[in-house]
Design an enzyme around this catalytic site. Structure first.
Site, PDB file in Angstrom:
ATOM      1  N   ASP A  89       1.336   0.238 -12.194  1.00  0.00           N
ATOM      2  CA  ASP A  89       1.068  -1.016 -12.898  1.00  0.00           C
ATOM      3  C   ASP A  89      -0.093  -0.826 -13.860  1.00  0.00           C
ATOM      4  O   ASP A  89      -0.903   0.099 -13.727  1.00  0.00           O
ATOM      5  CB  ASP A  89       0.791  -2.158 -11.919  1.00  0.00           C
ATOM      6  N   GLU A 141      -2.283  -2.104  -8.021  1.00  0.00           N
ATOM      7  CA  GLU A 141      -3.679  -1.670  -8.003  1.00  0.00           C
ATOM      8  C   GLU A 141      -4.543  -2.540  -8.897  1.00  0.00           C
ATOM      9  O   GLU A 141      -5.696  -2.851  -8.558  1.00  0.00           O
ATOM     10  CB  GLU A 141      -3.772  -0.206  -8.449  1.00  0.00           C
TER      11      GLU A 141
END
Length: 438
Positions: free
Chosen positions: A75, A135
């Protein structure tokens, strides 16, 4: 470079985890990586979560061979403000030996180096991948996953590239990360927005109150954080540890940042303030009219986003409690204050002299032609402390980015020489590990 074309393809997927409208794109980034690992002979599992999937993959060549667990995230941060990008954030561009795109350095580019290093690798090493899509929003689903799948994840070393080299051409091993406590603070005054002429002088103004609160969070002269109990668990850095650190040019850092002074906590060097001291920073302030021209309004609400970077042995939950209590104490009368804990992560220190770290140091010196320097890092990777506890294995933090990679900002980039040599370093590490050189 052979690895560049597939990386550009992966970088073109807008896997912004914080944006609900990008949810399918985030999943597409996970599926892209899963197919890439399958092509390298990995057995893969895509685990759905309430938000974004976790990818686990393993290629086990021999029972008893050393096992490496590679962690990374697919991500990325939102690309805003778009108008400041020289090329579109999800249309990767290569200019002057660098690739520019959101995720180029944080963390798709660095993670892809670990994938590319396995092409044709013959070293007898078992490799596992643990890759998440959350994250950038605090890893809310990964930490429970690690606890629930500890046996599956067991390895002799965890290998992570989600950081930076100290400077261009300076190979670097990181052995410490700061933790994080991230809060959103909202203040409400009246029950609706009010005309500043009709009600100015009697109506509570949340923006003004927010300014008063901010002014009481840090001492203007010393830079000390004023939350009672905030420093209670903070320990000084031993002199023998500071002796490991490279030299920092304060003037060069000022030049890089475009500033004349380096503000911070009085009595500590810039490197200590960057790596080994806790911080408190407003990351966003909102409230009132933001458009062109004027609108004479006293807003009903204002707020701020507040990040605190933590050092061993600070605990994010404890710090959140201390901060919330202090915010309530200093909030002026006549306002309703709400504090939301958005996410956090524990600080972590690893052994800079563990056998895997020494092995990686050898690989770095062979590829770069000079020994690495050892650093802590100011940022946070929430899962590292969890992996250290769950695996009871050494952690190797191999940063392939640079301090000027514009992480979380427009024009994020990764130097291609770092990508190319990073791939070579990782391959050499596996060769040394497989040959029993630990």
């Amino acid at each position: 470079m052979k690895a560049l074309e597939p990386l550009l393809e992966w970088l073109s997927i807008p896997s912004v985890s914080t944006d609900p409208a990008r949810r399918e794109e985030v999943r597409r980034a996970a599926l892209w990586l899963e197919e890439r690992l399958k092509a390298l002979g990995f057995r893969t599992e895509l685990h759905d979560t309430p938000l974004h999937p976790i990818l686990y993959a393993e290629r086990l060549v021999r029972e008893g061979a050393p096992t490496v667990l590679v962690y990374g995230h697919y991500d990325v941060q939102p690309p805003d403000p778009l108008e400041l990008w020289e090329s579109p954030p999800f249309s990767p561009a290569v200019r002057e030996g660098r690739v520019y795109a959101r995720g180029a350095s944080d963390d798709k580019g660095q993670l892809f180096a670990h994938v590319a290093a396995l092409e044709g690798l013959e070293a007898e090493v078992n490799v596992k991948f643990l890759v998440e899509g959350e994250e950038e929003i605090g890893s809310p689903n990964l930490l429970p996953f690690v606890r629930a799948h500890r046996e599956k994840l067991l390895a002799d070393v965890a290998l992570i590239s989600d950081g930076a080299m100290f400077a261009p051409g300076v190979p670097t091993l990181t052995y410490g990360l700061r933790g994080l406590c991230y809060l959103e603070v909202r203040l409400q005054g009246a029950k609706r927005d009010l005309h500043s002429g009709a009600f100015g002088g009697v109506a509570p103004n949340p923006i003004q109150a927010l300014g008063w609160i901010l002014a009481r969070l840090k001492d203007e002269r010393t830079g000390k954080i004023l939350i009672p109990g905030f420093y209670e668990r903070v320990q000084p850095v031993p002199e023998e540890e500071k002796a490991l650190w490279p030299k920092l040019s304060e003037e060069a850092l000022k030049g890089e940042l475009g500033v004349e002074v380096l503000p911070g906590e009085e009595g500590f060097s810039p490197l200590e303030r960057l790596w080994a001291r806790p911080t408190l920073d407003p990351n966003g302030v909102f409230g009132g009219y933001q458009g062109e021209g004027s609108k004479t309004v006293i807003p009903m609400e204002a707020g701020l986003k507040l990040s605190m970077r933590l050092v061993p042995d600070q605990d994010p939950e404890e710090v959140a409690q201390l901060a919330e209590a202090y915010l309530k104490e200093v909030c002026p009368p006549g306002y309703r204050l709400r504090v939301q804990r958005l996410h956090g992560g524990r600080p972590v220190l690893t052994d800079p002299h563990s056998p895997p770290m020494r092995l990686m140091a050898q690989a770095l010196e062979e590829v770069w032609g000079r020994p690495p320097v050892y650093t802590r890092e100011g940022g946070t990777i929430p899962v590292v402390a969890e992996l250290k506890e769950a695996l009871s294995a050494p952690i190797v933090l191999l940063g392939l980015g640079l301090p000027d990679d514009n992480l979380h900002a427009p024009n994020e980039k990764l130097d291609l020489v770092n990508l190319e040599r990073g791939i070579a370093v990782i391959r050499r590490f596996y060769e040394l590990l497989g040959a029993g050189r630990v």
